[in-house]
Scaffold this motif. Structure first.
Motif, PDB file in Angstrom:
ATOM      1  N   LEU A  23       0.828  -1.211   0.000  1.00  0.00           N
ATOM      2  CA  LEU A  23       0.000   0.000   0.000  1.00  0.00           C
ATOM      3  C   LEU A  23       0.860   1.258   0.000  1.00  0.00           C
ATOM      4  CD1 LEU A  23      -2.899  -0.844   2.487  1.00  0.00           C
ATOM      5  CD2 LEU A  23      -3.134  -0.308   0.049  1.00  0.00           C
ATOM      6  N   THR A  24       1.927   1.249   0.764  1.00  0.00           N
ATOM      7  CA  THR A  24       2.814   2.407   0.833  1.00  0.00           C
ATOM      8  C   THR A  24       3.391   2.709  -0.540  1.00  0.00           C
ATOM      9  OG1 THR A  24       3.339   2.016   3.153  1.00  0.00           O
ATOM     10  CG2 THR A  24       4.911   3.327   1.909  1.00  0.00           C
ATOM     11  N   ARG A  25       3.764   1.656  -1.258  1.00  0.00           N
ATOM     12  CA  ARG A  25       4.306   1.859  -2.608  1.00  0.00           C
ATOM     13  C   ARG A  25       3.221   2.357  -3.570  1.00  0.00           C
ATOM     14  NH1 ARG A  25       7.057  -3.019  -5.754  1.00  0.00           N
ATOM     15  NH2 ARG A  25       4.914  -3.780  -5.720  1.00  0.00           N
ATOM     16  N   SER A  26       2.001   1.913  -3.393  1.00  0.00           N
ATOM     17  CA  SER A  26       0.926   2.250  -4.326  1.00  0.00           C
ATOM     18  C   SER A  26       0.319   3.622  -4.120  1.00  0.00           C
ATOM     19  CB  SER A  26      -0.209   1.222  -4.211  1.00  0.00           C
ATOM     20  OG  SER A  26       0.232  -0.035  -4.608  1.00  0.00           O
ATOM     21  N   LEU A  27       0.302   4.086  -2.894  1.00  0.00           N
ATOM     22  CA  LEU A  27      -0.440   5.309  -2.589  1.00  0.00           C
ATOM     23  C   LEU A  27       0.478   6.463  -2.206  1.00  0.00           C
ATOM     24  CD1 LEU A  27      -3.274   3.672  -0.492  1.00  0.00           C
ATOM     25  CD2 LEU A  27      -3.413   4.459  -2.861  1.00  0.00           C
ATOM     26  N   ARG A  28       0.284   7.567  -2.893  1.00  0.00           N
ATOM     27  CA  ARG A  28       1.027   8.775  -2.574  1.00  0.00           C
ATOM     28  C   ARG A  28       0.260   9.534  -1.494  1.00  0.00           C
ATOM     29  NH1 ARG A  28       1.832  13.498  -6.921  1.00  0.00           N
ATOM     30  NH2 ARG A  28       3.815  12.547  -7.384  1.00  0.00           N
ATOM     31  N   LEU A 104      -9.645  -6.835   4.142  1.00  0.00           N
ATOM     32  CA  LEU A 104      -8.902  -6.502   2.930  1.00  0.00           C
ATOM     33  C   LEU A 104      -9.522  -7.151   1.699  1.00  0.00           C
ATOM     34  CD1 LEU A 104      -6.309  -4.945   2.009  1.00  0.00           C
ATOM     35  CD2 LEU A 104      -5.131  -7.150   2.120  1.00  0.00           C
ATOM     36  N   GLY A 105     -10.017  -8.362   1.831  1.00  0.00           N
ATOM     37  CA  GLY A 105     -10.609  -9.079   0.708  1.00  0.00           C
ATOM     38  C   GLY A 105     -12.047  -8.706   0.402  1.00  0.00           C
ATOM     39  N   ASP A 106     -12.602  -7.691   1.068  1.00  0.00           N
ATOM     40  CA  ASP A 106     -13.987  -7.299   0.813  1.00  0.00           C
ATOM     41  C   ASP A 106     -14.177  -6.509  -0.472  1.00  0.00           C
ATOM     42  OD1 ASP A 106     -15.158  -8.557   2.946  1.00  0.00           O
ATOM     43  OD2 ASP A 106     -15.136  -6.799   4.245  1.00  0.00           O
ATOM     44  N   HIS A 112     -12.034 -12.308  -8.018  1.00  0.00           N
ATOM     45  CA  HIS A 112     -12.923 -12.701  -6.909  1.00  0.00           C
ATOM     46  C   HIS A 112     -14.169 -11.828  -6.930  1.00  0.00           C
ATOM     47  CE1 HIS A 112      -9.922 -15.298  -5.113  1.00  0.00           C
ATOM     48  NE2 HIS A 112      -9.050 -14.365  -5.379  1.00  0.00           N
ATOM     49  N   SER A 113     -14.757 -11.700  -8.063  1.00  0.00           N
ATOM     50  CA  SER A 113     -15.848 -10.774  -8.310  1.00  0.00           C
ATOM     51  C   SER A 113     -16.952 -10.817  -7.259  1.00  0.00           C
ATOM     52  CB  SER A 113     -16.430 -11.055  -9.692  1.00  0.00           C
ATOM     53  OG  SER A 113     -17.413 -10.115  -9.984  1.00  0.00           O
ATOM     54  N   GLY A 114     -16.922  -9.825  -6.375  1.00  0.00           N
ATOM     55  CA  GLY A 114     -17.996  -9.603  -5.436  1.00  0.00           C
ATOM     56  C   GLY A 114     -18.142 -10.563  -4.279  1.00  0.00           C
ATOM     57  N   THR A 115     -17.344 -11.603  -4.200  1.00  0.00           N
ATOM     58  CA  THR A 115     -17.559 -12.604  -3.163  1.00  0.00           C
ATOM     59  C   THR A 115     -16.876 -12.268  -1.849  1.00  0.00           C
ATOM     60  OG1 THR A 115     -15.666 -13.894  -3.939  1.00  0.00           O
ATOM     61  CG2 THR A 115     -17.837 -14.468  -4.828  1.00  0.00           C
ATOM     62  N   GLY A 116     -15.793 -11.544  -1.872  1.00  0.00           N
ATOM     63  CA  GLY A 116     -15.038 -11.261  -0.667  1.00  0.00           C
ATOM     64  C   GLY A 116     -14.338 -12.515  -0.182  1.00  0.00           C
ATOM     65  N   VAL A 141      -4.839  -5.270  -2.636  1.00  0.00           N
ATOM     66  CA  VAL A 141      -4.161  -3.974  -2.586  1.00  0.00           C
ATOM     67  C   VAL A 141      -4.373  -3.209  -3.889  1.00  0.00           C
ATOM     68  CG1 VAL A 141      -1.869  -2.875  -2.559  1.00  0.00           C
ATOM     69  CG2 VAL A 141      -2.474  -4.556  -0.802  1.00  0.00           C
ATOM     70  N   GLU A 142      -4.319  -3.913  -5.000  1.00  0.00           N
ATOM     71  CA  GLU A 142      -4.563  -3.252  -6.286  1.00  0.00           C
ATOM     72  C   GLU A 142      -5.962  -2.633  -6.324  1.00  0.00           C
ATOM     73  OE1 GLU A 142      -4.970  -4.380 -11.008  1.00  0.00           O
ATOM     74  OE2 GLU A 142      -3.780  -5.686  -9.716  1.00  0.00           O
ATOM     75  N   GLY A 143      -6.956  -3.405  -5.900  1.00  0.00           N
ATOM     76  CA  GLY A 143      -8.322  -2.902  -5.891  1.00  0.00           C
ATOM     77  C   GLY A 143      -8.526  -1.757  -4.920  1.00  0.00           C
ATOM     78  N   TRP A 144      -8.017  -1.912  -3.703  1.00  0.00           N
ATOM     79  CA  TRP A 144      -8.175  -0.850  -2.704  1.00  0.00           C
ATOM     80  C   TRP A 144      -7.401   0.400  -3.100  1.00  0.00           C
ATOM     81  CZ3 TRP A 144     -11.798  -0.110   0.624  1.00  0.00           C
ATOM     82  CH2 TRP A 144     -12.488  -1.193   1.170  1.00  0.00           C
ATOM     83  N   SER A 145      -6.221   0.241  -3.674  1.00  0.00           N
ATOM     84  CA  SER A 145      -5.443   1.411  -4.103  1.00  0.00           C
ATOM     85  C   SER A 145      -6.221   2.211  -5.140  1.00  0.00           C
ATOM     86  CB  SER A 145      -4.089   0.978  -4.664  1.00  0.00           C
ATOM     87  OG  SER A 145      -3.292   0.414  -3.651  1.00  0.00           O
ATOM     88  N   LYS A 146      -6.837   1.503  -6.080  1.00  0.00           N
ATOM     89  CA  LYS A 146      -7.642   2.190  -7.083  1.00  0.00           C
ATOM     90  C   LYS A 146      -8.828   2.886  -6.430  1.00  0.00           C
ATOM     91  CE  LYS A 146     -10.192   1.516 -11.409  1.00  0.00           C
ATOM     92  NZ  LYS A 146     -10.750   2.826 -11.234  1.00  0.00           N
TER      93      LYS A 146
END
Length: 167
Positions: A23-28, A104-106, A112-116, A141-146
């Motif tokens: 996350l640190t690498r992904s988010l400014r 995190l997986g929510d 993992h379309s919509g299942t969490g 992390v990719e999804g949450w970063s976006k």
């Protein structure tokens, strides 16, 4: 605006240090820290986690596990946990944080379309267990970063200040 994120797992030596580093690498402009509900206080990140992060260009060698203290989630805009049990534990312990604690997986991802899903704990397991957990972590992390970038309106560019105490 999301400026502070806390990542929580059990021991703070496997999953949460890996999530925090990614996350640190992904988010400014977002401070990311990690802690454990039953932390192995002072222990280094698991050597397999260190190795897998090194393969991704991230150094968590200096990470030391920290116990989750009440001020940590209270000062965070967003708290990520690894499984449903941890989420329920934090929601009961910190009732005022309802709506800021997420598994995190929510976040729905392509695979993992919509299942969490829970992120399984690889502690004391083999490298394959770590790789499976990390595969789920990276997708999350990719999804949450976006999602965070979309909410904040800031670029998800590399954050070059990966802190040793928070990753």
């Amino acid at each position: 605006m999301i400026s502070r994120v806390l990542v929580v797992c059990a021991g703070n030596v496997c999953r949460s240090p890996m999530v925090a580093a990614l996350l640190t690498r992904s988010l400014r402009s977002v401070a990311v820290e990690s802690a454990g509900i039953t932390a192995l206080v002072g222990h280094a990140a698991d050597p397999i986690a260190v190795d897998l992060m090194r393969e991704r260009g991230l150094d968590i060698q200096s990470h030391r596990a920290r116990q989750l203290l009440s001020w940590m989630p209270a000062t965070s805009d967003l708290v990520f946990v690894m499984d449903g049990l941890q989420r329920r534990h934090l929601e009961q312990r910190f009732a005022t944080l309802h709506g800021r604690i997420y598994r995190l997986g929510d976040l729905p991802t392509t695979s993992h379309s919509g299942t969490g899903f829970d992120i399984p704990d690889p502690y004391l397991k083999d490298r394959e267990s770590f790789k499976e957990s990390l595969r789920l972590i990276e997708a999350s992390v990719e999804g949450w970063s976006k999602r965070i970038t979309d909410i904040c309106g800031t670029a998800a560019e590399p954050n070059l200040t990966v802190g040793t105490s928070s990753s």
